[in-house]
Design an enzyme around this catalytic site. Sequence first.
Site, PDB file in Angstrom:
ATOM      1  N   TRP A 320       0.682  -1.164  -0.014  1.00 53.66           N
ATOM      2  CA  TRP A 320       0.173   0.151   0.230  1.00 53.66           C
ATOM      3  C   TRP A 320       0.902   1.335   0.322  1.00 53.66           C
ATOM      4  O   TRP A 320       0.664   2.372  -0.551  1.00 53.66           O
ATOM      5  CB  TRP A 320      -0.779  -0.203   1.140  1.00 53.66           C
ATOM      6  CG  TRP A 320      -0.485   0.574   2.377  1.00 53.66           C
ATOM      7  CD1 TRP A 320       0.737  -0.223   3.295  1.00 53.66           C
ATOM      8  CD2 TRP A 320      -0.572   1.448   3.756  1.00 53.66           C
ATOM      9  NE1 TRP A 320       1.240   0.470   4.023  1.00 53.66           N
ATOM     10  CE2 TRP A 320       1.511   0.541   4.227  1.00 53.66           C
ATOM     11  CE3 TRP A 320      -1.482   2.633   3.293  1.00 53.66           C
ATOM     12  CZ2 TRP A 320       0.468   1.787   5.397  1.00 53.66           C
ATOM     13  CZ3 TRP A 320      -1.743   2.998   4.636  1.00 53.66           C
ATOM     14  CH2 TRP A 320      -0.518   3.395   5.946  1.00 53.66           C
ATOM     15  N   ASP A 321       2.151   1.102   0.406  1.00 50.81           N
ATOM     16  CA  ASP A 321       2.792   2.393   0.620  1.00 50.81           C
ATOM     17  C   ASP A 321       2.635   3.064  -0.741  1.00 50.81           C
ATOM     18  O   ASP A 321       3.408   4.358  -0.843  1.00 50.81           O
ATOM     19  CB  ASP A 321       3.990   2.131   0.739  1.00 50.81           C
ATOM     20  CG  ASP A 321       4.725   0.470   1.904  1.00 50.81           C
ATOM     21  OD1 ASP A 321       3.490   0.563   1.997  1.00 50.81           O
ATOM     22  OD2 ASP A 321       5.880   0.608   1.932  1.00 50.81           O
ATOM     23  N   GLU A 451       0.574  -2.067  12.513  1.00 49.44           N
ATOM     24  CA  GLU A 451       0.955  -3.851  12.549  1.00 49.44           C
ATOM     25  C   GLU A 451       1.181  -4.212  14.227  1.00 49.44           C
ATOM     26  O   GLU A 451       0.767  -5.313  14.051  1.00 49.44           O
ATOM     27  CB  GLU A 451       2.014  -3.874  11.696  1.00 49.44           C
ATOM     28  CG  GLU A 451       1.079  -3.643   9.962  1.00 49.44           C
ATOM     29  CD  GLU A 451       2.503  -3.767   8.597  1.00 49.44           C
ATOM     30  OE1 GLU A 451       3.635  -4.679   9.848  1.00 49.44           O
ATOM     31  OE2 GLU A 451       2.718  -3.636   7.705  1.00 49.44           O
ATOM     32  N   LYS A 555       3.175   1.310  16.076  1.00 47.98           N
ATOM     33  CA  LYS A 555       3.973   0.856  15.020  1.00 47.98           C
ATOM     34  C   LYS A 555       4.562   2.250  13.904  1.00 47.98           C
ATOM     35  O   LYS A 555       5.359   2.505  13.830  1.00 47.98           O
ATOM     36  CB  LYS A 555       4.463  -0.649  14.172  1.00 47.98           C
ATOM     37  CG  LYS A 555       5.348  -0.353  13.286  1.00 47.98           C
ATOM     38  CD  LYS A 555       5.389  -1.896  12.094  1.00 47.98           C
ATOM     39  CE  LYS A 555       6.577  -1.851  11.129  1.00 47.98           C
ATOM     40  NZ  LYS A 555       5.918  -3.067  10.403  1.00 47.98           N
ATOM     41  N   GLN A 556       2.917   2.285  13.696  1.00 50.96           N
ATOM     42  CA  GLN A 556       3.195   4.116  12.958  1.00 50.96           C
ATOM     43  C   GLN A 556       2.013   4.516  13.106  1.00 50.96           C
ATOM     44  O   GLN A 556       1.321   4.319  13.817  1.00 50.96           O
ATOM     45  CB  GLN A 556       3.568   3.421  11.735  1.00 50.96           C
ATOM     46  CG  GLN A 556       2.664   2.189  11.312  1.00 50.96           C
ATOM     47  CD  GLN A 556       3.268   1.603   9.749  1.00 50.96           C
ATOM     48  OE1 GLN A 556       3.298   0.200  10.207  1.00 50.96           O
ATOM     49  NE2 GLN A 556       2.608   2.266   9.234  1.00 50.96           N
TER      50      GLN A 556
END
Length: 714
Positions: A320-321, A451, A555-556
């Site tokens: 998806w980046d 994640e 995580k982000q």
Amino acid sequence: MTNNAKIISINDLKSNDPSYLETIFSIANGHLGVRASNPVNISDTAGTIVNGFFEISEIVYGEKAFGYAKNNQTIVKLPDLRQIKICDGQQNVFHRSELKAESLDMNNGVLVSTYKLTNDLGKSVELTVKSALQQANNQVIGLRYEIKPIDYTGRIKIVKHLKAISDGEETDDPRKSRTVHTLTYEKHDVNSKSEIVKITTQISKMYLEMAIYTPAALEQKFELTDGKTINFDVIGLVGEINEPVEFTDMPTFEEVIKGSSEFWEEFWKNSEIKITGDDSLNQAIHYNLFQLTSSTGRDGKTNIPAKGLSGTGYEGHYFWDTEMYMSPFFAYTNPQIAQKLIKYRYSILEASKKRARELGVAKGALFAWRTINGQEASAYYPAGTAQYHIDADIAYAIDRYYKVTDDKQFLENYGFEIVLETARFWKNFGSFSEIHGKRKFCFFDVTGPDEYTAIVNNNYYTNRMAKFNMGFAVDLIDEFPEKARELGVTDQERNELANISESVYLPYDQIKGINQQDDSAFEKPIWPFDTTPKDNYPLLLHYHPLMIYRYQVNKQADTLLADFLFDDLSKEQYLREYDYYEKITTHDSSLSRSIFSAIAARIDLKTKAYDYFMDTVKTDLVDLQKNTADGLHVANLGGSWLTVVNGFGGLQVKDGLLTIDNHLPDEWKKLTLRLQYLGRLLQITYTNKTTQIEVLTGASIKIRVDGTVKMIQA
């Protein structure tokens, strides 16, 4: 520090690790990438990488269930095009090598590497390797080997052949690539000037041909004398997958340089960014945009591997980046490339429909979380397949492309069907439930961008994106009614999508006054950050997933990413959400800091915005994640552009108008950027007091600048 922002040299870097330098100075053209290997010393990490050329191996599960991904797809490392052998008159090989200088000129795409070579007799010569890739004819690389005497003069023999790459070490690190052992090599010596190697994958049944050509001979002898430089030119060819190479109209080395220079000159004309006030950041952003573009497939058949074409990390998969972090740059600067990235998604739409059926969804398409050929290759579904949001991410990228280009024909022919099929997925995947006494549409057992929080109900980001996806589909159905009927849309389906989009549940915590990451997020204890050793980051390499999942730890950016994309919160809520989620985020993903920086810029948290940007823009140049040797963090390269343009530059499309809000950092004197919007080439110049816009090409246009709508004259 080099003076030219578009030149980076080994002197600008803190690390001299050979594998790290191979990555940093790698060059690519969307089809092939060449790591900057030492040409006389064989390296396990060296080699050529071709976008989309992969081998298959079976995924082995201890316990397998229906619908699990079946096969690994692993990008293949191919023979090193830089490798060469140099001997003296007595066949003593100059095999000891010391790198003396290396620089990459991003004005023309030329890499120059200089080595001191020494043989067993202690005699030395200097070797300079100049490398450049054609960008238009993306099968061609030009190499020039220049040899000068240091303390050896006499007979020199140069031998140039293509050799199979050695297998690397196996690893359990999920960020690295598995080793491929199932390749066959078949060499064809066409004549003394050229040779072809055919590489075939035994399982995926793909082949690719690589060739080298020199105007004289692949094995030559020269007399090296004081003051003399020997030039040995080689043209390499790397064919398209499953197509033979052809030695026709072979360019000279000078012609390769000319073609590369012309491409990059045009690229910078449309994409230039200049930061005045910090030379190192100015250099870093140019490097990031150069490598991002080099990494990107431009043929509609390939996409952007997670490590680009600079390394085999993450097995060369597309994520998806692309849509969230990389395609925004292309939509605004090189829309023809953004269009090709969407075409790739269209090419795997049928595979995505089949995947949706495997997941028990009767209608619509579910794009693979990680893939090359469109089939799911993620063996760990909680942090893979369950990230259903990839469907809406792709729809969002199509919407962005449409808003920036107004390309109705492309949208009708390609984008519409993707948006419709992903909307159909959400409609059939979710269900109505009673939430707080109201009938709301919910999505159960999903994983958002974070994640470290897997298989939860009503992830805010997922729900918000699904809501957008279905609403966008309704807009397109109304705009293209004939195409909608062709795609089988009925009035009933249109109305159901509209109703569901309006009814999607968006978790919100009344006490905290912030959007809630998911239904159970705030019920969990916060991760024990104070007692977690620094060496235990990233957490995924030191703790079982089930341990991580039972805590509040990110995580982000997750909920904050939705806030960034839709930008519809009050400043007060923005500040509350930022404060809360920042405290529980590890930034173990390279995707994280750019979003934290961009949001901080928008809400005037200037110090945080700048600090996060410093890490973002230099992630690979300072090896922040400690794994740049495996390849560049290409999504982060795009993320650094997002921070500059959408964060500090405050650029968005809102209510049909290009909107610009100046959030220039105090540390910068000026920021100048170029972009394309609705057929115009614009140049925007920010200072701490002013925002100026020029229409370089195209017609006059209305733009909202720092809250005021202005007509910018052509």
